[in-house]
Scaffold this motif. Structure first.
Motif, PDB file in Angstrom:
ATOM      1  N   TYR A 156      28.402  93.790 118.146  1.00  8.23           N
ATOM      2  CA  TYR A 156      28.948  92.859 117.155  1.00  8.23           C
ATOM      3  C   TYR A 156      28.533  91.423 117.457  1.00  8.23           C
ATOM      4  N   VAL A 157      28.604  90.607 116.418  1.00  9.43           N
ATOM      5  CA  VAL A 157      28.389  89.165 116.523  1.00  9.43           C
ATOM      6  C   VAL A 157      29.536  88.485 115.792  1.00  9.43           C
ATOM      7  N   HIS A 158      30.225  87.595 116.487  1.00 11.32           N
ATOM      8  CA  HIS A 158      31.309  86.825 115.887  1.00 11.32           C
ATOM      9  C   HIS A 158      30.872  85.363 115.780  1.00 11.32           C
ATOM     10  N   VAL A 159      30.973  84.824 114.570  1.00  9.91           N
ATOM     11  CA  VAL A 159      30.519  83.461 114.290  1.00  9.91           C
ATOM     12  C   VAL A 159      31.659  82.694 113.637  1.00  9.91           C
ATOM     13  N   GLU A 160      32.000  81.540 114.206  1.00 15.45           N
ATOM     14  CA  GLU A 160      33.070  80.712 113.645  1.00 15.45           C
ATOM     15  C   GLU A 160      32.680  79.245 113.792  1.00 15.45           C
ATOM     16  N   PHE A 161      32.535  78.568 112.650  1.00 14.02           N
ATOM     17  CA  PHE A 161      32.187  77.155 112.649  1.00 14.02           C
ATOM     18  C   PHE A 161      33.024  76.412 111.625  1.00 14.02           C
ATOM     19  N   TYR A 162      33.383  75.185 111.978  1.00 17.92           N
ATOM     20  CA  TYR A 162      34.059  74.301 111.020  1.00 17.92           C
ATOM     21  C   TYR A 162      33.173  74.075 109.801  1.00 17.92           C
ATOM     22  N   ILE A 163      31.895  73.785 110.027  1.00 21.12           N
ATOM     23  CA  ILE A 163      30.926  73.612 108.938  1.00 21.12           C
ATOM     24  C   ILE A 163      29.828  74.640 109.122  1.00 21.12           C
ATOM     25  N   LEU A 164      29.552  75.394 108.077  1.00 22.49           N
ATOM     26  CA  LEU A 164      28.547  76.442 108.110  1.00 22.49           C
ATOM     27  C   LEU A 164      27.718  76.323 106.841  1.00 22.49           C
ATOM     28  N   ASP A 211      35.506  76.959 107.885  1.00 24.00           N
ATOM     29  CA  ASP A 211      36.599  76.249 107.243  1.00 24.00           C
ATOM     30  C   ASP A 211      36.368  76.149 105.745  1.00 24.00           C
ATOM     31  N   HIS A 212      37.424  76.404 104.969  1.00 21.19           N
ATOM     32  CA  HIS A 212      37.294  76.470 103.522  1.00 21.19           C
ATOM     33  C   HIS A 212      36.985  75.114 102.902  1.00 21.19           C
ATOM     34  N   PRO A 241      36.814  82.666 104.495  1.00 24.32           N
ATOM     35  CA  PRO A 241      37.086  81.244 104.715  1.00 24.32           C
ATOM     36  C   PRO A 241      38.355  81.063 105.536  1.00 24.32           C
ATOM     37  N   MET A 242      38.373  80.027 106.358  1.00 32.39           N
ATOM     38  CA  MET A 242      39.544  79.742 107.189  1.00 32.39           C
ATOM     39  C   MET A 242      40.425  78.704 106.503  1.00 32.39           C
ATOM     40  N   LEU A 243      41.741  78.947 106.582  1.00 30.73           N
ATOM     41  CA  LEU A 243      42.745  78.064 105.995  1.00 30.73           C
ATOM     42  C   LEU A 243      42.422  77.715 104.546  1.00 30.73           C
ATOM     43  N   PRO A 244      42.204  78.725 103.700  1.00 32.45           N
ATOM     44  CA  PRO A 244      41.867  78.431 102.307  1.00 32.45           C
ATOM     45  C   PRO A 244      43.012  77.739 101.584  1.00 32.45           C
ATOM     46  N   VAL A 245      42.656  76.780 100.755  1.00 29.84           N
ATOM     47  CA  VAL A 245      43.638  76.088  99.913  1.00 29.84           C
ATOM     48  C   VAL A 245      43.373  76.535  98.474  1.00 29.84           C
ATOM     49  N   ASP A 288      45.113  69.037 104.703  1.00 29.50           N
ATOM     50  CA  ASP A 288      44.274  68.473 105.753  1.00 29.50           C
ATOM     51  C   ASP A 288      44.523  69.125 107.110  1.00 29.50           C
ATOM     52  N   LEU A 289      45.205  70.261 107.148  1.00 31.72           N
ATOM     53  CA  LEU A 289      45.239  71.090 108.352  1.00 31.72           C
ATOM     54  C   LEU A 289      43.993  71.972 108.317  1.00 31.72           C
ATOM     55  N   ARG A 290      43.049  71.712 109.220  1.00 37.55           N
ATOM     56  CA  ARG A 290      41.762  72.390 109.149  1.00 37.55           C
ATOM     57  C   ARG A 290      41.454  73.126 110.454  1.00 37.55           C
ATOM     58  N   ASN A 291      40.565  74.119 110.361  1.00 38.90           N
ATOM     59  CA  ASN A 291      40.097  74.835 111.541  1.00 38.90           C
ATOM     60  C   ASN A 291      38.758  74.233 111.963  1.00 38.90           C
ATOM     61  N   HIS A 292      38.774  73.529 113.078  1.00 36.04           N
ATOM     62  CA  HIS A 292      37.651  72.715 113.541  1.00 36.04           C
ATOM     63  C   HIS A 292      36.889  73.388 114.682  1.00 36.04           C
ATOM     64  N   ARG A 293      37.171  74.657 114.957  1.00 35.85           N
ATOM     65  CA  ARG A 293      36.575  75.337 116.114  1.00 35.85           C
ATOM     66  C   ARG A 293      35.108  75.698 115.871  1.00 35.85           C
ATOM     67  N   LYS A 294      34.377  75.828 116.996  1.00 37.16           N
ATOM     68  CA  LYS A 294      32.988  76.282 116.973  1.00 37.16           C
ATOM     69  C   LYS A 294      32.844  77.373 118.027  1.00 37.16           C
ATOM     70  N   ILE A 295      32.615  78.606 117.583  1.00 41.76           N
ATOM     71  CA  ILE A 295      32.589  79.749 118.497  1.00 41.76           C
ATOM     72  C   ILE A 295      31.503  80.731 118.033  1.00 41.76           C
ATOM     73  N   VAL A 296      30.714  81.204 118.974  1.00 41.96           N
ATOM     74  CA  VAL A 296      29.835  82.353 118.742  1.00 41.96           C
ATOM     75  C   VAL A 296      30.018  83.293 119.923  1.00 41.96           C
ATOM     76  N   VAL A 297      30.270  84.571 119.654  1.00 46.14           N
ATOM     77  CA  VAL A 297      30.404  85.585 120.710  1.00 46.14           C
ATOM     78  C   VAL A 297      29.522  86.774 120.343  1.00 46.14           C
ATOM     79  N   VAL A 298      28.748  87.241 121.300  1.00 51.03           N
ATOM     80  CA  VAL A 298      27.841  88.375 121.085  1.00 51.03           C
ATOM     81  C   VAL A 298      28.249  89.508 122.022  1.00 51.03           C
ATOM     82  N   ASP A 299      28.705  90.604 121.438  1.00 52.56           N
ATOM     83  CA  ASP A 299      29.037  91.830 122.182  1.00 52.56           C
ATOM     84  C   ASP A 299      30.099  91.626 123.250  1.00 52.56           C
ATOM     85  N   GLY A 300      30.855  90.542 123.203  1.00 51.95           N
ATOM     86  CA  GLY A 300      31.823  90.256 124.248  1.00 51.95           C
ATOM     87  C   GLY A 300      31.172  89.936 125.573  1.00 51.95           C
ATOM     88  N   ARG A 301      29.855  89.753 125.570  1.00 56.91           N
ATOM     89  CA  ARG A 301      29.062  89.543 126.789  1.00 56.91           C
ATOM     90  C   ARG A 301      28.709  88.074 127.001  1.00 56.91           C
TER      91      ARG A 301
END
Length: 488
Positions: free
Chosen positions: A144-152, A180-181, A206-210, A221-234
Motif C-alpha cells: 500500500y501507499v498512503h498519501v496525505e497533503f494539505y495541498i495536493l 484538505d478540502h 477530502p479532509m474536513l470537507p465543508v 478555518d479548521l484545516r488539516n495541514h499535515r504532510k505524510i507519505v507512508v509506503v508499506d509501513g516500511r
C-alpha cells in the motif's frame, strides 16, 4: 402602548438593552475554555461591531471539531496505547538528557504515541529532490501507499509523483490519498487532479470537507495541514512540503519570482508505524473505515546511527493543544541553545514567554523567518513581535527573497530536534491539524544545524536599531495585524 414603542427614545433604549444583553451572553459564551486574550478580543469585536462580530463568531468562534470526529480520535488513541504498552520498541532513554524524559511522557499522554528506538532518518532539503526520493519508494511498494497533503495538485512538477501512483495501482498496490478540502479549492486544476486519481484507481477523500448541504460542517478555518507519505509501513515521509510546484502555481508568486524552500524527512524503523497511525486516524475520520494498525513494525536498529523518534499529532480533534505544550516545554527545558525555523511566527503568549525567558537565561536563541511573506496579515502580525524578541537578545535572520523559507523545525541544545508540518503560530497550535516528530540523536541535530547554517548564510540579520527606524505606517499596520491573531 403602540405610541410608546414607536418613540425614538424607546427604540434607542430597546436597542441598547438588546446590545447589553448580547454582550453579556457573548462574554459568558466566549470566555468558556478560551484564553483571556482571545476572549477579550472577541468580546470587543462584538461590542464595537455587534452584528458582524456575532456572525463571525458563529462561524469561526468554536475551535474544536464536531464530537463525532473527536470521539474517533479518542477511539484510535485507545487502540494505539493498548498495542504499545510494554513494547520492547519503546525507548527507555538511557542516553537522553534528564529533562527529556518528562517531555516524552507529556507527548505520550497527549498524542498516545510513544518514543520508539532504532530508526534511521534522512533530511531532504531539495524541493524536487524530495519528490524524487518519494517516487522511488512508491515504485518499490508491494502492499500500500498512503498519501496525505494539505495541498495536493497536479502540475508539471508533481506529475511524476502521480505517475508513480498510477504504476503502483497497476501492480495491485492499494493507494489511499487524502488532501484538505478547502485548500484544494484555492489552487488550479483541482478537477483534473481528482479525475486523474479516480482514473488510476486510487481511493481519494477530502479532509474536513465543508459541505453543509451534505451535513458536513465544522468551523471552516479548521484545516488539516499535515504532510505524510507512508509506503508499506516500511518507509515514511513528513515535513513542511506540499504536493505542488515550488511556486504554488499562483500568478502573483510567479510574477515576483517566489519559490518555496522546504525540509522533508525520510524515516525507516518503528516510528513509521506511528506516523501511519496518524494517517489511519484521518482516514477513519473521513471514511468511517479503520485501517489495520500494524502491530509488528520490525526489529529496531542499534548503534549511534539510529535515532529515537516520537510522532505527535495535534489539532482540534484533541482536547489539548499538543504541539503548543511540547514546544513550550522544550524551550523552557533548553540549557544552551534554541534555534527556531518557522515561516509563520505568531506565537502564543506562553511560547513568546518561553523564548524571551530562554534568551534572558543566557541561552543562544535564534529565529529564522522569511524576508517576504505570502499572507499579508500573518506577515505583518509576526513583524509586531520582532522588537520584543530583539530587545530580549534573540537573533532574527530574514531569509532572502525571492525564496520563501517554508521549513518548520527547531533544535534544542545538541541532541533534540523537532520537525514536521507545524508553524510556530496560533493557527498551527489551535486550528490546524498538524504532525510533529520529536527526535533524539546527536548526528540528526548536527544535520539540521548544517541546514540552519546554510539558512544563516542565505539570510540577513535584523538589527534592533534598524528595525526601530522603520516607517511609522509600517509599525501601525504591524500592530493592527497583531490584533487579529487573538481572534481564535
Amino acid at each position: 402602548m403602540r405610541d410608546f414603542l414607536q418613540r425614538p427614545e424607546t427604540i434607542a433604549a430597546l436597542l441598547l438593552a438588546t446590545h447589553i444583553f448580547l454582550v453579556a451572553v457573548a462574554a459568558v459564551l466566549v470566555s468558556m475554555n478560551r484564553r483571556p486574550s482571545s476572549a477579550i478580543a472577541w468580546v470587543l469585536a462584538i461590542i464595537f461591531i455587534p452584528i458582524l462580530g456575532a456572525i463571525v463568531f458563529f462561524f469561526v468562534g468554536y475551535s474544536k471539531l464536531p464530537k463525532a470526529r473527536r470521539d474517533k480520535q479518542r477511539e484510535v488513541n485507545s487502540l494505539v496505547l493498548s498495542r504499545t504498552e510494554g513494547s520492547p520498541l519503546v525507548s527507555q532513554g538511557q542516553d537522553w538528557p534528564e529533562w527529556l524524559h518528562s517531555a516524552v511522557a507529556l507527548n505520550n499522554n497527549l498524542g498516545a504515541l510513544p518514543m520508539v528506538k532504532g530508526n534511521s532518518a534522512e533530511l531532504l532539503p531539495e524541493y524536487n529532490g524530495a519528490f524524487d526520493v518519494m517516487i522511488a519508494e512508491i515504485d518499490s511498494a508491494t502492499s500500500y501507499v498512503h498519501v496525505e497533503f494539505y495541498i495536493l495538485a497536479l502540475d508539471a512538477t508533481t506529475a511524476p509523483f502521480f505517475q508513480a501512483l498510477e504504476r503502483a495501482t497497476g501492480r495491485g498496490v492499494a493507494v489511499r490519498v487524502l488532501s484538505d478540502h478547502l485548500s484544494g479549492l484555492m489552487f488550479p486544476r483541482r478537477k483534473e487532479t481528482l479525475a486523474l486519481l479516480q482514473d488510476i484507481g486510487a481511493e481519494y477523500h477530502p479532509m474536513l470537507p465543508v459541505r453543509p448541504f451534505r451535513g458536513e460542517w465544522q468551523r471552516p478555518d479548521l484545516r488539516n495541514h499535515r504532510k505524510i507519505v507512508v509506503v508499506d509501513g516500511r518507509v515514511g515521509f513528513t515535513g513542511s512540503q506540499n504536493l505542488i510546484d515550488a511556486s504554488y502555481n499562483k500568478k502573483g508568486n510567479l510574477k515576483r519570482g517566489l519559490m518555496w524552500h522546504e525540509l522533508m524527512m525520510r524515516i525507516e524503523g518503528p516510528v513509521v508505524r506511528e506516523l501511519d497511525a496518524v494517517f489511519a486516524t484521518d482516514w477513519y475520520s473521513e471514511t468511517g473505515v479503520l485501517l489495520a494498525l500494524e502491530s509488528s513494525p520490525g526489529v529496531p536498529g542499534q548503534g549511534s546511527a539510529f535515532i529515537d523518534a516520537q510522532v505527535l499529532p495535534s489539532g482540534p480533534s484533541f482536547d489539548n493543544e499538543n504541539n503548543l505544550k511540547l514546544y513550550a516545554t522544550l524551550i523552557h527545558k533548553a540549557e544552551r541553545r534554541v534555534s527556531i525555523t518557522s515561516p509563520y511566527f505568531v506565537p502564543d503568549e506562553s511560547i513568546l514567554l518561553a523564548i524571551v525567558t530562554a534568551a534572558g537565561r543566557g541561552l543562544s536563541v535564534e529565529l529564522f523567518v522569511s524576508e517576504v511573506g505570502d499572507q499579508s496579515l500573518v506577515y505583518h502580525a509576526q513583524r509586531s513581535y520582532y522588537e520584543a524578541l530583539l530587545r530580549a537578545g534573540v537573533r532574527i535572520y530574514l531569509y532572502r527573497a525571492p525564496k520563501v523559507l517554508h521549513s518548520k523545525h527547531f533544535t534544542i541544545d545538541e541532541e533534540v530536534a523537532v520537525i514536521g508540518s507545524s508553524n510556530m503560530d496560533v493557527r498551527s497550535f489551535s486550528l490546524n491539524m498538524e504532525v510533529s516528530v520529536l527526535v533524539h540523536g546527536r548526528w540528526f541535530v548536527d544535520a539540521i544545524r548544517g541546514i540552519e547554517d546554510e539558512n544563516r548564510v542565505n539570510s540577513r540579520e535584523l538589527r534592533l536599531e534598524d528595525w526601530l527606524r522603520r516607517p511609522v505606517a509600517q509599525k501601525a499596520f504591524d500592530n493592527l495585524a497583531r490584533l487579529t491573531a487573538s481572534l481564535q
